[in-house]
Design a protein around this motif. Structure first.
Motif, mmCIF file in Angstrom:
data_model
loop_
_atom_site.group_PDB
_atom_site.id
_atom_site.type_symbol
_atom_site.label_atom_id
_atom_site.label_comp_id
_atom_site.label_asym_id
_atom_site.label_seq_id
_atom_site.Cartn_x
_atom_site.Cartn_y
_atom_site.Cartn_z
ATOM 1 N N ASP A 461 -11.318 21.588 -66.897
ATOM 2 C CA ASP A 461 -12.646 21.568 -66.271
ATOM 3 C C ASP A 461 -12.644 20.816 -64.951
ATOM 4 O O ASP A 461 -13.568 20.966 -64.150
ATOM 5 C CB ASP A 461 -13.662 20.931 -67.227
ATOM 6 C CG ASP A 461 -13.975 21.811 -68.429
ATOM 7 O OD1 ASP A 461 -13.616 23.006 -68.369
ATOM 8 O OD2 ASP A 461 -14.541 21.313 -69.414
ATOM 9 N N ALA A 462 -11.622 20.019 -64.722
ATOM 10 C CA ALA A 462 -11.541 19.272 -63.471
ATOM 11 C C ALA A 462 -11.078 20.145 -62.308
ATOM 12 O O ALA A 462 -11.281 19.799 -61.140
ATOM 13 C CB ALA A 462 -10.582 18.090 -63.633
ATOM 14 N N ASP A 463 -10.466 21.286 -62.610
ATOM 15 C CA ASP A 463 -10.012 22.184 -61.556
ATOM 16 C C ASP A 463 -11.218 22.779 -60.846
ATOM 17 O O ASP A 463 -12.153 23.274 -61.502
ATOM 18 C CB ASP A 463 -9.156 23.301 -62.156
ATOM 19 C CG ASP A 463 -8.645 24.263 -61.106
ATOM 20 O OD1 ASP A 463 -7.630 23.942 -60.471
ATOM 21 O OD2 ASP A 463 -9.270 25.324 -60.925
ATOM 22 N N PRO A 464 -11.250 22.756 -59.514
ATOM 23 C CA PRO A 464 -12.424 23.271 -58.780
ATOM 24 C C PRO A 464 -12.763 24.715 -59.111
ATOM 25 O O PRO A 464 -13.939 25.077 -59.215
ATOM 26 C CB PRO A 464 -12.002 23.130 -57.312
ATOM 27 C CG PRO A 464 -10.965 22.056 -57.311
ATOM 28 C CD PRO A 464 -10.235 22.187 -58.613
ATOM 29 N N VAL A 465 -11.734 25.548 -59.293
ATOM 30 C CA VAL A 465 -11.981 26.952 -59.613
ATOM 31 C C VAL A 465 -12.589 27.077 -60.999
ATOM 32 O O VAL A 465 -13.587 27.784 -61.201
ATOM 33 C CB VAL A 465 -10.670 27.756 -59.514
ATOM 34 C CG1 VAL A 465 -10.878 29.178 -60.041
ATOM 35 C CG2 VAL A 465 -10.169 27.790 -58.089
ATOM 36 N N ALA A 466 -11.985 26.396 -61.983
ATOM 37 C CA ALA A 466 -12.510 26.443 -63.344
ATOM 38 C C ALA A 466 -13.930 25.895 -63.399
ATOM 39 O O ALA A 466 -14.787 26.418 -64.121
ATOM 40 C CB ALA A 466 -11.598 25.646 -64.274
ATOM 41 N N LYS A 467 -14.183 24.851 -62.641
ATOM 42 C CA LYS A 467 -15.518 24.239 -62.609
ATOM 43 C C LYS A 467 -16.546 25.237 -62.072
ATOM 44 O O LYS A 467 -17.656 25.376 -62.606
ATOM 45 C CB LYS A 467 -15.482 22.994 -61.734
ATOM 46 C CG LYS A 467 -16.748 22.142 -61.773
ATOM 47 C CD LYS A 467 -16.616 20.930 -60.865
ATOM 48 C CE LYS A 467 -15.473 20.027 -61.307
ATOM 49 N NZ LYS A 467 -15.405 18.793 -60.471
ATOM 50 N N LYS A 468 -16.168 25.965 -61.027
ATOM 51 C CA LYS A 468 -17.076 26.946 -60.427
ATOM 52 C C LYS A 468 -17.336 28.104 -61.374
ATOM 53 O O LYS A 468 -18.473 28.579 -61.504
ATOM 54 C CB LYS A 468 -16.473 27.449 -59.118
ATOM 55 C CG LYS A 468 -17.379 28.382 -58.340
ATOM 56 C CD LYS A 468 -16.757 28.745 -57.004
ATOM 57 C CE LYS A 468 -17.678 29.665 -56.213
ATOM 58 N NZ LYS A 468 -17.068 30.016 -54.894
ATOM 59 N N VAL A 469 -16.288 28.565 -62.045
ATOM 60 C CA VAL A 469 -16.447 29.672 -62.997
ATOM 61 C C VAL A 469 -17.351 29.252 -64.144
ATOM 62 O O VAL A 469 -18.237 30.004 -64.585
ATOM 63 C CB VAL A 469 -15.070 30.131 -63.527
ATOM 64 C CG1 VAL A 469 -15.250 31.121 -64.679
ATOM 65 C CG2 VAL A 469 -14.250 30.770 -62.417
ATOM 66 N N LYS A 470 -17.155 28.036 -64.651
ATOM 67 C CA LYS A 470 -17.970 27.553 -65.760
ATOM 68 C C LYS A 470 -19.432 27.419 -65.345
ATOM 69 O O LYS A 470 -20.352 27.743 -66.112
ATOM 70 C CB LYS A 470 -17.441 26.203 -66.248
ATOM 71 C CG LYS A 470 -18.114 25.703 -67.511
ATOM 72 C CD LYS A 470 -17.426 24.470 -68.057
ATOM 73 C CE LYS A 470 -18.066 24.027 -69.368
ATOM 74 N NZ LYS A 470 -17.380 22.825 -69.928
ATOM 75 N N LYS A 471 -19.677 26.985 -64.127
ATOM 76 C CA LYS A 471 -21.044 26.795 -63.634
ATOM 77 C C LYS A 471 -21.755 28.125 -63.394
ATOM 78 O O LYS A 471 -22.906 28.322 -63.784
ATOM 79 C CB LYS A 471 -21.025 25.985 -62.342
ATOM 80 C CG LYS A 471 -22.408 25.770 -61.729
ATOM 81 C CD LYS A 471 -22.307 24.995 -60.424
ATOM 82 C CE LYS A 471 -23.688 24.831 -59.790
ATOM 83 N NZ LYS A 471 -23.600 24.090 -58.504
ATOM 84 N N ASN A 472 -21.053 29.080 -62.770
ATOM 85 C CA ASN A 472 -21.684 30.341 -62.360
ATOM 86 C C ASN A 472 -21.498 31.478 -63.350
ATOM 87 O O ASN A 472 -22.180 32.501 -63.257
ATOM 88 C CB ASN A 472 -21.134 30.779 -61.001
ATOM 89 C CG ASN A 472 -21.388 29.760 -59.917
ATOM 90 O OD1 ASN A 472 -22.360 29.015 -59.975
ATOM 91 N ND2 ASN A 472 -20.507 29.710 -58.931
ATOM 92 N N GLY A 473 -20.552 31.305 -64.272
ATOM 93 C CA GLY A 473 -20.265 32.392 -65.203
ATOM 94 C C GLY A 473 -19.506 33.537 -64.568
ATOM 95 O O GLY A 473 -19.272 34.564 -65.195
ATOM 96 N N ARG A 474 -19.098 33.373 -63.316
ATOM 97 C CA ARG A 474 -18.356 34.402 -62.576
ATOM 98 C C ARG A 474 -17.286 33.735 -61.741
ATOM 99 O O ARG A 474 -17.345 32.542 -61.474
ATOM 100 C CB ARG A 474 -19.299 35.191 -61.655
ATOM 101 C CG ARG A 474 -20.353 36.009 -62.384
ATOM 102 C CD ARG A 474 -19.765 37.284 -62.951
ATOM 103 N NE ARG A 474 -20.755 38.097 -63.645
ATOM 104 C CZ ARG A 474 -20.503 39.280 -64.165
ATOM 105 N NH1 ARG A 474 -19.290 39.793 -64.072
ATOM 106 N NH2 ARG A 474 -21.430 39.956 -64.796
ATOM 107 N N TRP A 475 -16.327 34.505 -61.303
ATOM 108 C CA TRP A 475 -15.296 33.990 -60.426
ATOM 109 C C TRP A 475 -15.467 34.590 -59.040
ATOM 110 O O TRP A 475 -16.137 35.617 -58.860
ATOM 111 C CB TRP A 475 -13.911 34.323 -60.972
ATOM 112 C CG TRP A 475 -13.755 35.753 -61.405
ATOM 113 C CD1 TRP A 475 -13.329 36.807 -60.656
ATOM 114 C CD2 TRP A 475 -14.062 36.284 -62.702
ATOM 115 N NE1 TRP A 475 -13.341 37.959 -61.398
ATOM 116 C CE2 TRP A 475 -13.782 37.662 -62.662
ATOM 117 C CE3 TRP A 475 -14.544 35.717 -63.903
ATOM 118 C CZ2 TRP A 475 -13.961 38.494 -63.763
ATOM 119 C CZ3 TRP A 475 -14.712 36.549 -64.990
ATOM 120 C CH2 TRP A 475 -14.430 37.914 -64.922
ATOM 121 N N SER A 476 -14.859 33.952 -58.055
ATOM 122 C CA SER A 476 -14.985 34.418 -56.683
ATOM 123 C C SER A 476 -14.137 35.664 -56.468
ATOM 124 O O SER A 476 -13.050 35.802 -57.032
ATOM 125 C CB SER A 476 -14.534 33.325 -55.715
ATOM 126 O OG SER A 476 -15.357 32.188 -55.826
#
Length: 494
Positions: A461-476
């Protein structure tokens, strides 16, 4: 998923492969290299020099990539027979989309040829990682000069190709590795894990069929009831019956005209009419593979449409010239493997059997050149893989489309408690076709599957990408790399 069979295979059927030589790569920016680096290469060296120094790499070409990435086309030396290295080698083509050596690596294969354009599979998008792609042996130029088909074109040989590549590139990429692929690529990813289960931390196969016993199919039953609209199935059948029935000669004449215009030949199938019937039989299967039930609205009314309208529709869905030598030769390695080890669906003829001149023709061995026949079945390979997935596989996540005919015989993770303990999962996209993705799953399943991919990739969860995916429910996503994947004629005849 198109790829050209190598010249050695093409010669077996009396014509040369139109794409046996790799096409020039647009935007090539770095000259190729064929010599080994003499001095030691450190972790601080440019990634191009580090790739050149990977054991087995003989040539590297850098091509244009979007900002933040480097993209390389690579020649890699493989043993033609992994069990007997002294038998010689061949050159296998790879591509590498480099993000950063501190990101996870996703290894992708279509199970066919290699695209020379940079793109990202869905798992690569999710983990924002690197991607190493492999051309399957015997496709395009990745083939020995004098191939021994029954000894060298096996699922174990290809799995060992993948194992050697992974071992070599771990000298650069030391973070977690995942494997993935769609259709035959999903099968390839599964077979690799069967033989080398510790190579990677997780595998995400998409729409991967599992034909355990080739003579015991359920495809006919699936296709008889696919979707929830009987009128759609009837409309597709009506198109087939029109082409095979009273207007057959018009369609044959139209195909003969195309044959003359494009200088087509029909050696492998044994004749144009056999190939014509095979394409029309395919049409029903191909519609459900690549289309949605809602696309039935675009199916011409067989009672009122002109023959030309029906031809255009059939050609768009099934490809009326697909079984010409000039196209079919690209898929010879697939058909050989399907006949020898992997299995393939029986032709769905129930609704049109009375109109066929060549019933039962549309099988894998019919599309293997006569010089490679007969193909002796290996009846042990698929039950072995199936048993391993059900009982012993770990960190596997399968994605299927519920309306995709290839999902009729899927891989299964076994008993629920055992599957949960081993982290083997299977998901279905409701109404989905052969392009089913994690992104199309309902939110709870999508979230669960995405978290598993991130977890297997070693991203906390500390990884910026994983954090963003967890927050938005989507990936970039990246519009230059994440173009909608067109699977083409995945698994050959479909």
């Amino acid at each position: 998923m198109t790829a050209a069979v190598a010249a050695g295979a093409a010669a077996l059927v009396g014509f040369s492969s139109p794409t046996a030589t790799a096409a020039p790569v647009p935007g090539t920016t770095v000259a190729t290299t064929t010599t080994a680096v003499a001095a030691p290469v450190t972790a601080q060296a440019d990634i191009l020099d580090r790739v050149r120094a990977v054991p087995g790499v003989t040539k590297v070409t850098e091509a244009t990539a979007p900002e933040g990435y480097r993209f390389f086309l690579i020649d890699f030396t493989q043993y033609r027979d992994q069990r007997h290295p002294k038998e010689g080698t061949f050159t296998q083509r790879l591509s590498l989309l480099h993000k950063s050596d501190d990101r996870p690596m996703v290894m992708y294969t279509s199970g066919y040829g290699l695209s020379t354009r940079a793109s990202r599979s869905e798992p690569t998008q999710i983990v924002d990682g690197n991607q190493l792609s492999m051309e399957y042996r015997f496709f395009n130029t990745s083939i020995p000069t004098t191939p021994d088909w029954d000894e060298e074109l096996t699922i174990w040989q290809a799995a060992t190709d993948q194992h050697r590549i992974i071992e070599a590139f771990k000298s650069i990429y030391t973070e977690n590795w995942l494997t993935t692929g769609g259709s035959k690529g999903g099968m390839t990813a599964t077979y690799h894990r069967r033989f080398y289960p510790k190579d990677v931390s997780g595998t995400i196969p998409y729409v991967a069929p599992n034909d355990v016993v080739d003579g015991q199919d359920v495809y006919d039953e699936f296709l008889a009831n696919v979707g929830n609209d009987a009128s759609c199935r009837d409309a597709l059948t009506a198109v087939q019956r029109r082409a095979l029935g009273t207007d057959r000669q018009w369609f044959l004449d139209r195909l003969a005209q195309l044959t003359k215009e494009e200088k087509l030949t029909w050696t492998i199938t044994g004749g144009m009419e056999q190939a014509f019937e095979a394409a029309v039989v395919d049409y029903y299967f191909a519609f459900w593979q690549y289309s949605l039930q809602s696309d039935c609205a675009d199916v011409p009314d067989a009672a009122t449409a002109t023959n030309e309208q029906l031809w255009e529709h059939l050609d768009a869905v099934a490809g009326m010239s697909f079984y010409a030598d000039q196209t079919l030769s690209n898929y010879v390695p697939y058909y050989y493997q399907a006949a020898y080890q992997m299995g393939s669906p029986e032709p769905y003829e129930d609704r049109i059997a009375d109109l066929l001149k060549y019933p039962g023709f549309n099988t894998a061995e019919s599309f293997v050149p006569s010089a490679l026949r007969p193909v002796v079945d290996d009846t042990k390979a698929m039950p072995d893989v199936d048993r391993w997935v059900r009982l012993r596989s770990t960190e596997m996540l399968y994605v299927y489309g519920s309306n995709d005919p290839w999902s009729a015989e899927p891989f299964t993770c076994g008993r629920e408690a055992s599957a949960e303990r081993r982290e083997c999962y299977r998901f279905y996209v409701d109404g989905g076709n052969h392009g089913a993705k994690i992104a199309q799953l309902p939110a709870p399943e999508r979230t669960f599957a995405t978290q598993k991919v991130l977890e297997w990739a070693g991203l906390t969860d500390a990884d910026p990408v994983a954090k963003k995916v967890k927050k938005n429910g989507r990936w970039s996503t990246n519009n230059q790399l994440d173009r909608p994947e067109i699977r083409g004629r995945a698994l050959g005849r479909r």
